[in-house]
Motif scaffolding. Structure first.
Motif, short mmCIF file in Angstrom:
data_model
loop_
_atom_site.label_atom_id
_atom_site.label_comp_id
_atom_site.label_asym_id
_atom_site.label_seq_id
_atom_site.Cartn_x
_atom_site.Cartn_y
_atom_site.Cartn_z
N THR A 126 20.94 45.89 13.16
CA THR A 126 21.83 45.00 13.89
C THR A 126 22.74 45.80 14.82
N GLN A 127 23.25 46.91 14.36
CA GLN A 127 24.09 47.76 15.21
C GLN A 127 23.28 48.33 16.37
N ILE A 128 22.09 48.79 16.09
CA ILE A 128 21.25 49.37 17.14
C ILE A 128 20.84 48.31 18.16
N SER A 129 20.64 47.07 17.71
CA SER A 129 20.18 46.03 18.62
C SER A 129 21.20 45.70 19.70
N HIS A 130 22.44 46.06 19.51
CA HIS A 130 23.47 45.81 20.53
C HIS A 130 23.49 46.89 21.61
N THR A 131 22.65 47.89 21.51
CA THR A 131 22.56 48.94 22.53
C THR A 131 21.36 48.65 23.43
N LYS A 132 21.14 49.54 24.39
CA LYS A 132 20.01 49.38 25.32
C LYS A 132 18.75 50.06 24.79
N ILE A 133 18.77 50.55 23.56
CA ILE A 133 17.61 51.24 23.01
C ILE A 133 16.42 50.30 22.88
#
Length: 122
Positions: A67-74
């Motif tokens: 969930t935290q990673i999904s908020h980035t452009k990765i």
């Protein structure tokens, strides 16, 4: 914006559908020649490993991190990388399948020669 999205979804759906149908046709041809049995264990092992990876990934701790990673452009970078690798795999498969390697040419020649030697029964 909605028109572009709708067109993209339709084109992607048609492309995936066409590739799926083509893949099934190739598998049917492969199955008809009797070579599929050699690769069934590899196929099942691959599906098993993918299931294991999904099971290990879907834990509460990993879901929070995802969930935290999904908020980035990765996600976009991974999507581009995935599409590039998939298209490369499709292109390589097509190149290998349709380039008529020497082995396939040799097999067809043997089949033709064997058919010629058979007596013609009316």
């Amino acid at each position: 914006m909605y028109l572009r999205t709708a067109i993209a979804v339709i084109v992607n759906f048609l492309l995936i559908g066409a590739l799926t149908v083509y893949g099934f046709r190739l598998f049917a041809e492969y199955h008809a020649k009797g070579r599929w049995a050699k690769n069934v264990t590899s196929l099942l092992a691959g599906i098993g490993l993918m299931t294991l990876a999904a099971a290990l990934l879907l834990t509460p701790q990993n879901a929070a991190i995802l969930t935290q990673i999904s908020h980035t452009k990765i996600a976009r970078i991974l999507l581009w990388a995935s599409n590039t690798l998939l298209l490369t795999a499709i292109a390589a498969f097509g190149l290998i399948t349709h380039s008529r390697p020497l082995r396939l040419w040799h097999e067809r020649k043997i089949e033709r020669d064997l058919r010629r030697e058979l007596p013609k029964i009316p």
